[in-house]
Design an enzyme around this catalytic site. Structure first.
Site, PDB file in Angstrom:
ATOM      1  N   HIS A   1      -3.752  -5.749   1.225  1.00 20.09           N
ATOM      2  CA  HIS A   1      -3.669  -5.473   2.549  1.00 20.09           C
ATOM      3  C   HIS A   1      -3.487  -7.130   3.452  1.00 20.09           C
ATOM      4  CE1 HIS A   1      -1.899  -1.976   4.305  1.00 20.09           C
ATOM      5  NE2 HIS A   1      -2.898  -1.122   3.509  1.00 20.09           N
TER       6      HIS A   1
ATOM      7  N   CYS B   1       1.193  -0.764  -0.464  1.00 21.12           N
ATOM      8  CA  CYS B   1       0.154  -0.090  -0.130  1.00 21.12           C
ATOM      9  C   CYS B   1       0.998   1.270   0.090  1.00 21.12           C
ATOM     10  CB  CYS B   1      -0.978  -0.369   1.375  1.00 21.12           C
ATOM     11  SG  CYS B   1      -2.177   1.199   1.180  1.00 21.12           S
TER      12      CYS B   1
END
Length: 517
Positions: free
Chosen positions: A470, A365
């Site tokens: 994630h 991310c």
């Protein structure tokens, strides 16, 4: 027959019985005690839901909302919902504050970013958010037998009491059975318990039904006569003494956890799993996660702490990257700011050296965004900043946050990440920004491969993996593929904590009668 100092709902009781876990301070153990109680009540056959009115954390999960969209909630309440055996719901954490700087937080109300609330001064938010908090809590009470509520910080912060929407105001709203938890390992636990109780007004003192001594080491008989003296002064009994749980198996809510908490100390040993505290094995893989100031979703690395043979390091200096096998750049709530911090510590050069020496690097991310050539902010979402230049990528920040949870399959990967090829996994996304390969850099010879369009990239030599996803390490198949071993399942962690509750809260006549349980 109830053999614990914990209340039970009456058959068919509605609205739900509310049990609230308060703490004398942050870090006292509220979150994991709440999780243990959620699973314990569920194991008694009750329909259970967790609740925390307001959470301040950059650890968040993506869940579906009632209108079919995706929303955010605090990770602690997400895990508590799983422990309770129910579907995570944004009503369980109606207000989430995500710190972006020391004096600024993004406000997420019922799963969605609320720009108006974000701009308001702290104390002016209470009147606007309180109706949403009570509506969410009342809904959960109407649907469940038990709601286990977590407080925040301390309920006796007298400078915040008037604007409190997360501790005693919630307790008063539902007339909760309140447990007050103190960390006895820090010292001063009895003073903390008494002082917190004494600072509350009488109508709130009456809601404190039991004191809990957490993180105790040694012979509990040596605590006498302090519990009796505390009972005489307050009328509130000590209803549980919980032994130190260094490896309870749940992530710390507030961020990175140090070596003594993780069980991966400097001696080169790592805990072999939640089910066998104190048993160690030789380190086979050392993973360093760069712990920048606004790092987010560090909870997704908890499985590494539970895997035998893995040592996890929270790296803040170049020296902590020496000799490690993997370096991970995690997510962040402030990508540009954390990238500047990383450079100020000399970690940029250390990361480049790690890759040059053949080590693995994984950006997730915000960490993925750092790996590219540039961060471009046209809307005041984050900031403009030059990237680390390790991949030919550019990221443009967008106003709208992308939230998504999905079952995905990784594309074909080269060594040393090839074990993930075609592996299905559950993942989630929380990010501002769109990332793409830079054609001019590709033409100039800096190659990289886009493995999943807009989501996953790999360097030409294979060592660097970059992904917006994630939660990959929370998939048992991913851990097995990358490390060749298994981590305890979340269900086994929840059940172990619930099994402890019977012993920790074992009833006695004096304690039960005094607590009114």
């Amino acid at each position: 027959m109830n053999t614990t100092n914990l209340p039970l709902p009456q058959p068919g009781q509605r609205p739900a019985l509310c049990v609230m876990v308060l703490g004398t301070s942050s870090g006292a153990g509220k979150s994991w005690v709440t999780t243990a109680l959620c699973r314990w009540y569920r194991n008694q056959g009750f329909k259970v839901a967790p609740f925390k009115a307001q959470n301040m954390s950059n650890h968040a999960r993506v869940v579906p909302t009632a209108d079919g969209a995706w929303g955010e909630m605090g990770t602690a309440q997400y895990l508590q919902a799983l422990a309770a055996g129910c579907e995570p719901d944004v009503r369980m954490n109606p207000l989430l504050l995500k710190p972006e700087a020391d004096t600024r937080s993004q406000v997420v109300l019922l799963g969605q970013v609320d720009q108006q609330l974000t701009q308001l001064p702290w104390r002016e938010r209470s009147a606007q958010v309180w109706p949403h908090i009570t509506a969410a809590l009342d809904d959960l009470r109407s649907e469940n037998d038990v709601v286990v509520i977590e407080g925040a910080g301390s309920p006796a912060e007298i400078n915040l009491h008037a604007s409190d929407v997360v501790n005693m105001r919630v307790a008063r709203h539902v007339q909760a059975h309140c447990l007050l938890v103190s960390d006895i390992d820090r010292g001063g636990a009895f003073a903390h318990l008494y002082g917190t109780w004494a600072l509350l007004p009488p109508e709130e003192q009456a809601l404190i039904r039991g004191f809990v001594l957490n993180k105790f080491r040694g012979d509990a008989r040596l605590l006498a006569p302090a519990p009796q003296m505390l009972l005489e002064k307050t009328g509130v009994p000590v209803v549980a003494t919980i032994p130190m749980q260094l490896r309870h198996g749940l992530p710390e809510e507030d961020g990175a956890f140090d070596a003594d908490v993780s069980g991966a100390g400097a001696s080169g040993a790592a805990a072999s799993g939640v089910g066998a505290p104190g048993v160690s094995t030789l380190v086979q893989t050392t993973v360093a996660v760069v712990a920048y100031p606004r790092a987010s979703n560090l909870d997704e690395f908890q499985p590494l702490l539970n895997v035998p043979g893995v040592r996890l390091v929270w790296a803040r200096t170049p020296a902590q990257l020496q000799g490690v096998d993997w370096v991970i750049l995690p997510g962040t709530k402030a990508t540009a700011s954390d990238l500047r911090w990383l450079r100020s510590q000399g970690l940029d050069a250390a990361i480049a050296e790690h890759v040059a020496q053949g080590g693995r690097l994984w950006g997730i991310c915000g960490g993925l965004q750092m790996l590219g050539e540039a961060l471009i902010d046209l809307h005041g979402v984050d900031d403009n900043e030059a990237g680390l230049g390790l991949l030919p990528l550019v990221t443009v920040f967008e106003v709208e946050k992308r939230l998504c949870r999905a079952q995905v399959t990784m594309g074909a990967l080269d060594a040393p990440w090839q074990a993930l090829t075609d592996l299905p996994m559950q993942v989630y996304e929380i990010h501002h920004g769109r990332t793409q390969l830079r054609d001019d850099m590709l033409a100039a010879g800096m190659l990289a491969h886009e493995r999943v369009p807009g989501m996953v990239w790999q360097s030409a030599d294979g060592r660097i993996l970059a992904s917006y996803w994630h939660g990959m390490l929370e998939n048992a198949a991913v851990i097995k593929a990358l490390l060749g071993v298994s981590a305890p399942t979340l269900d086994s962690v929840f059940d172990r904590l619930a099994a402890g509750v019977d012993g920790w809260f074992a009833s006695d006549a004096q304690g039960s009668e005094a607590a009114g349980l």
